[in-house]
Design a protein around this motif. Structure first.
Motif, PDB file in Angstrom:
ATOM      1  N   PHE A   1       6.727   2.620   6.583  1.00 33.18           N
ATOM      2  CA  PHE A   1       8.060   3.209   6.618  1.00 33.18           C
ATOM      3  C   PHE A   1       8.278   3.973   5.316  1.00 33.18           C
ATOM      4  N   PRO A   2       9.215   4.912   5.296  1.00 31.36           N
ATOM      5  CA  PRO A   2       9.463   5.657   4.057  1.00 31.36           C
ATOM      6  C   PRO A   2       9.895   4.717   2.944  1.00 31.36           C
TER       7      PRO A   2
ATOM      8  N   LEU B   1       0.882  -1.166   0.000  1.00 26.20           N
ATOM      9  CA  LEU B   1       0.000   0.000   0.000  1.00 26.20           C
ATOM     10  C   LEU B   1       0.917   1.213   0.000  1.00 26.20           C
ATOM     11  N   ARG B   2       0.917   1.943  -1.096  1.00 30.92           N
ATOM     12  CA  ARG B   2       1.798   3.108  -1.241  1.00 30.92           C
ATOM     13  C   ARG B   2       0.984   4.379  -1.047  1.00 30.92           C
ATOM     14  N   ALA B   3       1.641   5.391  -0.489  1.00 32.05           N
ATOM     15  CA  ALA B   3       1.014   6.710  -0.351  1.00 32.05           C
ATOM     16  C   ALA B   3       2.057   7.770  -0.643  1.00 32.05           C
ATOM     17  N   GLU B   4       1.624   8.864  -1.257  1.00 32.66           N
ATOM     18  CA  GLU B   4       2.547   9.967  -1.508  1.00 32.66           C
ATOM     19  C   GLU B   4       1.812  11.299  -1.400  1.00 32.66           C
TER      20      GLU B   4
ATOM     21  N   GLN C   1       6.214  16.458   3.668  1.00 32.57           N
ATOM     22  CA  GLN C   1       7.043  15.431   4.293  1.00 32.57           C
ATOM     23  C   GLN C   1       6.374  14.882   5.548  1.00 32.57           C
ATOM     24  N   GLY C   2       6.373  13.555   5.681  1.00 37.40           N
ATOM     25  CA  GLY C   2       5.836  12.908   6.871  1.00 37.40           C
ATOM     26  C   GLY C   2       4.360  12.596   6.800  1.00 37.40           C
ATOM     27  N   ARG C   3       3.614  13.281   5.937  1.00 33.59           N
ATOM     28  CA  ARG C   3       2.167  13.071   5.916  1.00 33.59           C
ATOM     29  C   ARG C   3       1.807  11.682   5.379  1.00 33.59           C
ATOM     30  N   ALA C   4       2.528  11.198   4.358  1.00 37.56           N
ATOM     31  CA  ALA C   4       2.214   9.879   3.792  1.00 37.56           C
ATOM     32  C   ALA C   4       2.411   8.785   4.838  1.00 37.56           C
ATOM     33  N   GLU C   5       3.501   8.872   5.598  1.00 35.50           N
ATOM     34  CA  GLU C   5       3.778   7.858   6.619  1.00 35.50           C
ATOM     35  C   GLU C   5       2.748   7.911   7.740  1.00 35.50           C
ATOM     36  N   SER C   6       2.393   9.118   8.191  1.00 36.41           N
ATOM     37  CA  SER C   6       1.406   9.239   9.273  1.00 36.41           C
ATOM     38  C   SER C   6       0.024   8.782   8.797  1.00 36.41           C
ATOM     39  N   PHE C   7      -0.293   9.030   7.521  1.00 34.25           N
ATOM     40  CA  PHE C   7      -1.560   8.565   6.960  1.00 34.25           C
ATOM     41  C   PHE C   7      -1.628   7.042   7.004  1.00 34.25           C
TER      42      PHE C   7
END
Length: 731
Positions: free
Chosen positions: A674-675, A637-640, A644-650
């Motif tokens: 993780f990033p 499951l990828r997010a972008e 910075q940091g929002r994709a990981e926290s999401f």
């Protein structure tokens, strides 16, 4: 009232209900036909999935389809179902997946028919000898016409770079003629030239394949130079004699022309190619020729897997291990895996060919799910190349080349043979740095250095395509001591030209082959057999036959040994052996010299001393211990986002909410978030969540629930998210 349930190309993972057009009877409407339907403020091309009797919405809320585009579906029903199945398996919106299975012009609403156009061909007695030597444009044009005895359109001639203004001149001289396209299938002679004599291993393989009269999966594992192409050709010959068609997939556009050329040498039947360098009109016409049974052999890249065949006979996936068979964005399907599903539906054999099979394919062969056909001998008199590791620790390198390697190159050139120098880095240098303060030319849109190019001079990020001028002074300390760091293909080319001024140095990478027909011109130069040095990237590693290359030099054999991707070791081994396979393919013995800082690395030692099969067995054991594919199934499951940091926290919030709200299958688990290994790319910050399951059914049940959850989640609209099933890499 009947309801038309449509798949619409949109990011939404659902179907849409419409009313039929006014005055249209729905009784004979078939699933798969295209329609024009209003969608929001625009009109789109939708595809009919079914005619239903009721809708969850009231009829007065349903819009009406504007018009029908087809009387019958463009795709045969089994391919229509395959596209729908692929959408479900790869967790992709169904409307978009079905559209991707159609040629671009059909997605735009064009008629599903041949273009009524005039074609040109050479007259029966025409030859280039009848033209004056200085009539270069006419000679080139006539040569093209001679290569297309079935006829070629003016659009296709333009695409080939021909000067079509010379057509009238050729016609006046009686060397060319025009005619109207007629699409009919003739009983023609099958072979243009006689098949080669097979050795015992090839003969066993072809007998096994020719004995299959229904669905079967064959792994054809043959060392480089063992004659896999000849096995393909003779398997196809049998299929053609039965009146059937063959679909051949190759990994790269660059391999398509030489594959088409090789097949045209052997067969006199109509052959079409399908790849992204063709115009939309050319692709649709080739697609229709395949669907109508006019084209007997279809050769294409990944997307050609959805090309219909009137009489399917066999599917061949050449270099099946190649990662380019997996789409890396949008509809992330694997053409290799879909070929197996398609062959099962069409009840025909499929051949997965490679000298270095993917570990997933090899595992299926070991488990007995695939027929494992092996060819361990090179065809003809050629012997396998001799491997040698060059330990370059404490060696003084000259532009990335060690003294023993330079001496070996000189020796082979002076003996009248050719040398291939492999370096998987484009450009002049991997980056530019300041000698005084240590500044490095980084891309401000990616977590990557910008590559230094000399021709033309510029800095280039090969991840996001950003380009910039080369600074005269360091932007940090204003020093003029800017120096290239490392070696790329341009720098190697320059260095080799200085070291060996009496021999041509030919560079082969994406930069040197951008011009149309550049690759064919390079191959022609090499195939003259004159001593030369080929220097290039992995474009040289796949499928090329260089009979006079006796030395392959690999400058950096360590590049994938310590990759963050668990497939890094497998990819490195495959690349090394594929490149090495270019050496000694004819009468001259071959040698492979690999420069490395890790000559005692156990993986390299196993690969060099015991071959790919021994390496693969070790790697499969390691994968089993670590519970990695093929012993488990997983998705990313990828997010972008731009922050910075929002994709990981999401992703962390999604994981927590799912663990609270949804029961996980007992054998499924999460790792992360993780990033991403390259966290920032093209200005977007990226993170990923790995989802594992021992059972494929459990994984897909979880993914289906996850997609539904994400589409309802308000926070998911603030990020760009995607699901990658069976990812080819973790980047």
């Amino acid at each position: 009232m009947s309801i038309l349930r449509l798949a619409i190309p949109s990011p939404l993972r659902r179907l849409f209900d419409y009313l039929p057009p006014e005055g249209i009877s729905v009784e004979n409407l078939q699933p798969g036909i295209r329609v024009i339907a209003p969608f929001g403020r625009r009109e789109v091309i939708g595809v009919l999935i079914e005619v239903a009797e009721e809708s969850e919405f009231s009829l007065n809320k349903l819009k009406r389809v504007k018009s029908l585009l087809d009387n019958s579906p463009p795709l045969p029903q089994h391919l229509f179902k395959l596209a729908r199945w692929a959408a479900s398996y790869y967790q992709h919106p169904e409307g978009d997946a079905i559209q991707q299975a159609l040629p671009v012009l059909l997605r735009k609403g064009n008629a599903c028919e041949f273009q009524h156009e005039t074609l040109w061909r050479a007259s029966e007695t025409a030859s280039t000898d009848q033209l004056k030597a200085n009539a270069i444009r006419q000679i080139e044009l006539l040569q093209l016409l001679l290569e297309h005895p079935q006829g070629i359109s003016t659009d296709a001639l333009k695409a080939e770079g021909a000067n079509i203004s010379a057509l009238s001149s050729l016609a006046e001289k009686g060397l060319a003629e025009s005619f109207q396209r007629k699409h009919s299938h003739h009983d023609e002679q099958i072979l243009h030239e006689a098949p080669l004599t097979l050795n015992s291993e090839q003969q066993l393989c072809i007998e096994h394949i020719n004995g299959q009269h229904e669905f079967a999966i064959n792994l054809l594992e043959g060392v480089t130079g063992s004659g896999k192409t000849e096995v393909y050709l003779q398997a196809i010959e049998k299929v053609l004699r039965q009146g059937k068609q063959a679909l051949v997939l190759v990994p790269e556009i660059g391999l398509t022309p030489q594959t088409v050329s090789r097949f045209k040498q052997r067969f006199s039947v109509p052959i079409v190619a399908l790849h992204s360098n063709m115009t939309d009109r050319q692709r649709l016409d080739a697609w229709l020729q395949a669907r109508e049974g006019i084209a007997r052999i279809i050769i294409g890249t990944r997307s050609a897997i959805f090309t219909p065949m009137k009489a399917p006979g066999i599917i061949i996936i050449d270099e099946e291990h190649d990662a380019s068979f997996k789409q890396q964005d949008g509809f992330r399907y694997s053409a290799r895996d879909l070929s197996v599903m398609r062959a099962r539906d069409e009840k025909i054999p499929v051949i997965l060919g490679s000298a270095t099979p993917s570990l997933e394919t090899l595992h299926n062969a070991i488990e007995g799910r695939y027929h494992w056909l092996r060819m361990t001998q090179r065809a003809g008199n050629s012997a396998p190349p001799e491997f040698k590791l060059l330990d370059i620790r404490q060696e003084n390198l000259s532009e990335g080349l060690s003294a023993p390697l330079i001496n070996a190159i000189r020796k082979h050139l002076e003996s009248g043979t050719q040398v291939l120098v492999f370096l998987n880095r484009r450009g002049y240098s991997p980056t530019l740095t300041c000698h005084d303060c240590g500044w490095i030319a980084d891309c401000n849109r990616c977590d990557a250095h910008m590559t230094l190019h000399q021709r033309p001079p510029h800095l280039h990020c090969h991840h996001c395509d950003k380009q910039a001028a080369i600074p005269q002074r360091c932007p940090e300390c204003n020093s003029d001591q800017l120096q290239p760091v490392g070696v790329g293909t341009e720098r190697s080319e320059q260095a080799l030209k200085a070291m060996f001024p009496d021999f041509p140095v030919i560079r082969v990478d994406r930069d040197s082959t951008q011009r149309k027909n550049a690759m064919q011109e390079i191959m022609h130069k090499v195939n003259t057999g004159d001593p030369c040095i080929l220097v290039g990237t992995q474009m040289l590693a796949k499928g090329h036959h260089f009979p006079k290359v006796t030395l392959v030099a690999i400058l950096n054999a360590d590049s994938g040994l310590f990759s963050a991707d668990f497939r890094g070791m497998e990819r490195t081994a495959q690349l090394i052996l594929q490149v090495a396979g270019r050496a000694g393919r004819a009468d001259h013995p071959g040698k492979v010299l690999m420069q490395t800082y890790h000559a005692d690395h156990p993986t390299l030692q196993t690969l060099v001393n015991h071959g790919y099969c021994a390496f693969a067995q070790e790697e499969l054991h390691n994968r089993k211990m670590a519970q990695l594919p093929p012993y488990t199934h997983y998705a990313l499951l990828r997010a972008e986002t731009s922050t910075q940091g929002r994709a990981e926290s999401f992703l962390a919030a999604i994981r927590q909410q799912l663990e609270d709200d949804m029961l996980l299958p007992h054998d499924a688990s999460w790792i992360g978030p993780f990033p991403s290994p390259m966290e920032k790319r093209a200005g977007m910050h990226r993170a990923q969540l790995m989802i594992y399951a021992e059972n494929r059914k459990s994984l897909h049940q979880l993914l289906a629930n996850l997609c539904w959850y994400l589409e309802q989640n308000k926070e998911s609209r603030k990020v760009r998210w995607s699901i990658d099933v069976d990812p080819a890499d973790t980047f």
